[in-house]
Write a protein that holds these residues in place. Structure first.
Motif, short mmCIF file in Angstrom:
data_model
loop_
_atom_site.label_atom_id
_atom_site.label_comp_id
_atom_site.label_asym_id
_atom_site.label_seq_id
_atom_site.Cartn_x
_atom_site.Cartn_y
_atom_site.Cartn_z
N VAL A 222 54.37 105.21 16.52
CA VAL A 222 54.78 104.07 15.69
C VAL A 222 55.77 103.23 16.51
O VAL A 222 56.46 103.75 17.40
CB VAL A 222 55.44 104.51 14.36
CG1 VAL A 222 54.45 105.26 13.50
CG2 VAL A 222 56.69 105.34 14.62
N GLY A 223 55.81 101.95 16.23
CA GLY A 223 56.73 101.08 16.97
C GLY A 223 56.85 99.73 16.31
O GLY A 223 56.19 99.42 15.30
N GLY A 224 57.67 98.90 16.91
CA GLY A 224 57.86 97.56 16.39
C GLY A 224 58.66 96.71 17.35
O GLY A 224 59.19 97.20 18.37
N SER A 225 58.74 95.42 17.04
CA SER A 225 59.47 94.49 17.90
C SER A 225 60.03 93.33 17.06
O SER A 225 59.53 93.05 15.96
CB SER A 225 58.57 93.93 19.01
OG SER A 225 57.53 93.15 18.46
N SER B 200 62.36 82.91 14.49
CA SER B 200 62.16 84.31 14.85
C SER B 200 60.78 84.82 14.42
O SER B 200 60.09 84.17 13.62
CB SER B 200 63.25 85.19 14.22
OG SER B 200 63.19 85.11 12.81
N GLU B 201 60.41 85.99 14.96
CA GLU B 201 59.17 86.65 14.59
C GLU B 201 59.35 88.16 14.79
O GLU B 201 60.21 88.59 15.56
CB GLU B 201 58.00 86.13 15.42
CG GLU B 201 58.19 86.27 16.91
CD GLU B 201 57.17 85.48 17.72
OE1 GLU B 201 56.69 84.43 17.23
OE2 GLU B 201 56.84 85.92 18.85
N PHE B 202 58.55 88.96 14.08
CA PHE B 202 58.65 90.41 14.23
C PHE B 202 57.27 91.03 14.07
O PHE B 202 56.31 90.39 13.62
CB PHE B 202 59.63 91.01 13.21
CG PHE B 202 59.11 91.01 11.79
CD1 PHE B 202 58.39 92.10 11.30
CD2 PHE B 202 59.34 89.93 10.95
CE1 PHE B 202 57.90 92.11 10.00
CE2 PHE B 202 58.85 89.93 9.65
CZ PHE B 202 58.13 91.02 9.17
N GLY B 203 57.17 92.31 14.47
CA GLY B 203 55.91 93.03 14.32
C GLY B 203 56.15 94.53 14.27
O GLY B 203 57.14 95.03 14.81
N VAL B 204 55.25 95.26 13.61
CA VAL B 204 55.28 96.72 13.57
C VAL B 204 53.86 97.22 13.79
O VAL B 204 52.88 96.53 13.49
CB VAL B 204 55.82 97.26 12.22
CG1 VAL B 204 57.29 96.93 12.06
CG2 VAL B 204 55.01 96.69 11.05
N LYS C 34 54.60 88.83 12.03
CA LYS C 34 54.99 87.75 11.12
C LYS C 34 55.95 86.80 11.82
O LYS C 34 56.98 87.21 12.37
CB LYS C 34 55.68 88.35 9.89
CG LYS C 34 56.22 87.33 8.90
CD LYS C 34 55.11 86.67 8.11
CE LYS C 34 55.66 85.79 6.98
NZ LYS C 34 56.36 84.58 7.50
N SER C 35 55.58 85.54 11.84
CA SER C 35 56.48 84.47 12.26
C SER C 35 57.03 83.80 11.01
O SER C 35 56.33 83.73 9.98
CB SER C 35 55.73 83.44 13.12
OG SER C 35 56.51 82.26 13.27
#
Length: 915
Positions: free
Chosen positions: A538-541, A564-568, A594-595
């Motif tokens: 599992v991970g994310g940014s 900003s944006e993020f992801g998992v 998601k942005s």
């Protein structure tokens, strides 16, 4: 104290006796030493590497018994048991194949290329040392399915599977996990601020969509560069390369490339390293005089716009200058103004060579501090990187990147099962400038546009009345209007040039300003030590952008723009033994990104790999990917001369304001009140208003791709085969469309807006939007390698790439596929032709293809390139000497339209202790 002292002595005695020292050698099955082989205590991170003679010494803080493993790229791994202190171990490694090499990128976990679920290309230490290219980064050109477009001597753009531009934001480049992209430009500038060759451990490249594990920017491929850890690779190493570059346009010029590395393990807990690199040369000069807008056009054309001639982008229809005071002042009778022809005329420009010194330079340094508190694989590190350089960048215009500076700082905690890192990337544009606007504003410095065109029109009429033909009148008019034009050798030109490159206002100058940055954090955990039935990760940014171009690139004149944006993501991988002959590896992963400007997207990937007899592996994968619009897609606001670039973030449409005399527009008109560019051209040709077609492009949204791939890796009687085929289907494909916005009227009104177009009262905009049609591409690659004539290495690859898009149906939409349909590459060499002497020859063929980009469109002719090198290893000096040449035949070529032709390079190098 008397009681404690015996215990302390006992403790230190125990510590002393808990040290085991072993030594030995590592050779191949021909009894040749293998320098740089890894020696690792199994289950720990304690290790060393062999020296140039293949010898090693290792001290480990534990009593026997324990196991030690020896490995080297291209050889099979061997483990031996240590049973006594001062034991000697002599490893004999059997040479393996490229399929035995271990990669990490495909699944974020170590695995053999042979079993990788997707296509992977790799360069290891052996390949880097033996490359026939000038440096390791250029060596990527020889990988199967890889295109390297040469923008400059110091700036190359790597691409796979099509859709290439120098602003290649579909492709990601990571250096030890850090994104190497410039915050302002949103893409990496090749290796300008990347890695030094003496610190490169390996390079892995994943072609195609990699969004499932690596996020939105890994849309069309990803390049991984890994450096040497100072715990395993110690000592001082250096490399110096001297030679010349040779090109018809710029002549023969010196070339220097120097790198230095120092690393030391102070203890089993602490190690450090530092690297430095310096490159200097003269860039490939660009001097094309081909007319961008008129096929077969020359400087005799009234509306000439040369590819590498700048200032001639400024043009107007002479009918528009009838009221110019400069024009009317030349006429004895105002009625003569009606003799002005209905023709477009451009100003006289300057050659690119007049506007740059073609200095190619790169200075970079990095350092790292590494701490292992438990003397095992748990590591805490800080890494800093800085780089500065000068290069030529071709985007919307041609830019002289002078003193560009980028820095990165990373803090990371990791072991074999997890990592958690955070880093910041910042840049400064230095003294960079736009060469097109430099030419434009040097012209305007000595004579404004209205005066120049007025004098031209007046002189044309005067010559016509004196009996000159149309061509003679235009020639004389240009001479008259150019009277007083600044010569590149004059003090006036130099003063105007210096004023322009120091002025960030594009109406008067050409300076490129930027101090942007982004913050990034990502992490990953592998549950393999906790869960037995499958490997689960599992991970994310998370990333935050801070754009700050002071209004020169982005619409950030009032202050920085932040978003900003993020992801998992998660991945499950399971190995199944079907029987003694068949093994099946199943991999499934999914990522959510998601942005803040768009809805979130899921990117799943499913793959299966079937291994037969340990000699054959068949793989198949299906995945989806997506790409968020870049910072430029969203927030650019740049007048590029022929058109104004306006990003389509909802809050950007009113940020950009364009003023032209009495007319004022915001960027909103490009998306809400515009005609297509081709229909405006058709109106000019036919005079029929009915041909006008409303554009009004939609605001941009994320691009998606669905990708299917099949592949095979295997061995047939000593021949290594690697085959892959893919089909990509894109939806909402991101590109640019040029539109025309009238200064008055509403498009489709049939009256005022048509009159505005007819009178030349309009502005061209380059908009960022999505294709209304699906864009598809497909292709295949086949790689073969074997041994011939005993120990000679022979390899070759063929790559096929094809775009499936109906350009006739959507003439205003460009895909920038920019990829040859056919490519062929071959290498032939021997690392040990005779004792300590080797050679390598590489050949590349590229089919012709059509290059399309905002700067210029045109055909890139087919080319054939031969690179070669010979090398001599001197173990007593711990040195490798190499002599080589790139483009050995001397036939110049180019890989992108508008760049300088690539000549030849001849060099010698001396590399010391690079293990």
């Amino acid at each position: 104290m008397k009681t404690i002292l015996p215990f302390l002595l006992l403790f230190f005695c125990g510590f002393t006796y808990s040290q085991t020292t072993i030594s030995g050698s590592v050779t191949d099955d021909n009894n040749q030493p293998i320098p740089g082989a890894n020696i690792i205590v199994v289950g720990t991170s304690t290790g060393t590497v062999t020296d140039f003679d293949g010898n090693f010494t290792l001290t480990f803080g534990q009593n026997p018994p324990f196991s030690v493993r020896s490995s080297s790229v291209g050889f099979e791994t061997i483990t031996m048991q240590v049973t006594a202190n001062n034991q000697k171990l002599n490893f004999i490694l059997k040479e393996g194949t490229s399929l035995d090499e271990v990669v990490i990128s495909a699944s974020r976990t170590p695995e053999r290329i042979f079993e990788s679920p997707v296509t992977v290309e790799r360069l290891g230490l052996k390949e880097i040392k033996n490359t026939a290219s000038a440096d390791f980064y250029d060596g990527l050109e020889n990988l199967k399915g890889v295109d390297v477009n040469v923008n400059s001597l110091t700036f190359k753009s790597v691409n796979t599977r099509g859709f290439a531009t120098f602003a290649n934001n579909r492709f990601m480049q990571l250096v030890d996990g850090m994104d190497n992209s410039s915050p302002a430009l949103n893409f990496p500038l090749g290796n300008l601020v990347g890695m030094t060759e003496t610190d490169v451990l390996s390079i892995e490249l994943l072609p195609g969509a990699s969004s499932a594990l690596y996020g939105a920017n890994a849309f069309n491929g990803i390049l991984f560069m890994r450096s040497k850890n100072p715990f395993q690779h110690q000592g001082i190493s250096a490399s110096i390369k001297r030679g010349i570059t040779s090109q018809k346009a710029s002549g023969d010029n010196p070339y220097t490339d120097v790198s230095f590395r120092a690393a030391h393990k102070f203890s089993n807990k602490f190690a450090a390293k530092v690297n430095f690199g310096y490159l200097k040369g003269t860039d490939w000069a660009a001097n094309s005089e081909v007319d961008k807008t008129n096929i077969g056009g020359t400087r005799a054309n009234t509306d000439y716009d040369g590819v590498n001639v700048y200032g001639d982008e400024v043009s107007t229809n002479l009918k528009a200058v009838k009221e110019s005071p400069a024009f009317l002042a030349q006429l004895p009778n105002s009625a003569l103004a009606n003799l002005v022809p209905n023709v477009v005329v451009s100003r006289t420009g300057y050659d690119e060579g007049d506007l740059t010194d073609y200095n190619a330079e790169s200075v970079k340094a990095d350092w790292g501090l590494y701490y292992r508190p438990f003397e095992d694989d748990f590591e805490i590190s800080y890494v800093g990187k800085v780089g500065s350089g000068s290069t030529i960048y071709q985007g919307t215009n041609r830019y002289n990147i002078d003193g560009f500076f980028q820095q990165q700082h990373k803090f990371e905690i990791k072991n074999d099962n997890f990592f958690l890192r955070g880093y910041v990337v910042t840049d400064k544009a230095g003294d960079s400038y736009d060469m097109v606007f430099t030419g434009i504003n040097i012209n305007r410095a000595w004579k404004d546009d209205n005066t120049w065109f007025g004098e031209y029109a007046g002189a044309y009429i005067s010559e016509t009345l004196n009996g000159a033909t149309d061509a003679e009148a235009h020639a004389a008019a240009r001479v008259a209007a150019d009277t007083g034009m600044l010569s590149p050798e004059s003090d006036g030109f130099k003063a105007a040039f210096n004023r322009s490159i120091a002025d960030p206002d594009l109406s008067t100058g050409s300076k490129f300003q930027d101090e942007s940055k982004y913050y990034h954090a990502d992490g990953n955990y592998n549950f393999s030590q906790l869960i037995d039935f499958a490997e689960i990760q599992v991970g994310g940014s998370y990333r935050k952008y801070n754009l700050n171009s002071f209004g020169t690139i982005y619409t950030d004149k009032d202050g920085p723009i932040e978003y900003s944006e993020f992801g998992v993501y998660t991945q499950i991988q399971k190995d199944l033994e079907l029987n003694d002959m068949l093994k099946l590896k199943l991999t499934g992963s999914v990522r959510y990104d998601k942005s803040e400007f768009f809805d979130g997207f899921f990117s799943p990937r499913i793959s299966a790999g079937l291994t037969v007899n340990e000699n054959h592996n068949i793989r198949a994968s299906v995945q989806t990917g997506f790409r968020n619009p870049t910072t430029q897609d969203l927030f650019i606001g740049l007048n590029a001369g022929r058109a104004i670039l306006v990003g389509s973030a909802p809050n950007n449409l009113d940020r950009y304001v364009h003023v032209d005399g009495a007319f004022t527009q915001t960027g909103r008109v490009a998306y809400e009140n515009s005609y297509t560019a081709t229909s405006v051209q058709e109106l000019a040709a036919t005079g029929n208003p009915a041909v006008l077609e409303i554009a009004n492009p939609d605001l941009i949204k994320p691009e998606q791709v669905s990708s299917a791939e099949v592949g095979y890796r295997g061995k047939f009687n000593g021949i290594i085969v690697d085959f892959s085929a893919y089909y990509n289907k894109y939806k909402d494909f991101i590109s640019q469309a040029v539109v025309i916005s009238p200064y008055y009227g509403t498009v489709g009104d049939g009256a005022a807006s048509v009159a505005a177009i007819a009178n030349g009262d309009y502005q061209a905009y380059s908009t960022y939007t999505n294709s209304p049609a699906d864009v598809n591409s497909y292709g295949a690659s086949l790689g073969l390698s074997t041994k011939v004539f005993g120990d000679f290495d022979l390899g070759g690859s063929y790559t096929f790439s094809k775009l499936d898009f109906d350009q006739n149906k959507y003439p205003d939409f460009t895909t920038n596929f920019n990829t040859p349909e056919h490519k062929f590459k071959a290498t032939f060499g021997n690392t040990e032709l005779f004792k300590n002497f080797g050679f390598n020859v590489a050949y590349r063929f590229s089919d012709d293809y059509f290059w399309e980009a905002t700067f210029a469109n045109g055909v890139v002719p087919e080319f054939h390139v031969v690179d070669a090198q010979v090398n001599l290893t001197v173990p007593s000096m711990k040195s490798i000497f190499k002599a080589g040449a790139t483009n050995l035949t001397g036939k110049e070529y180019f890989s992108a339209y508008g760049t300088g032709h690539i000549g030849s390079m001849y060099y010698i190098s001396w590399t010391i202790n690079n293990l």
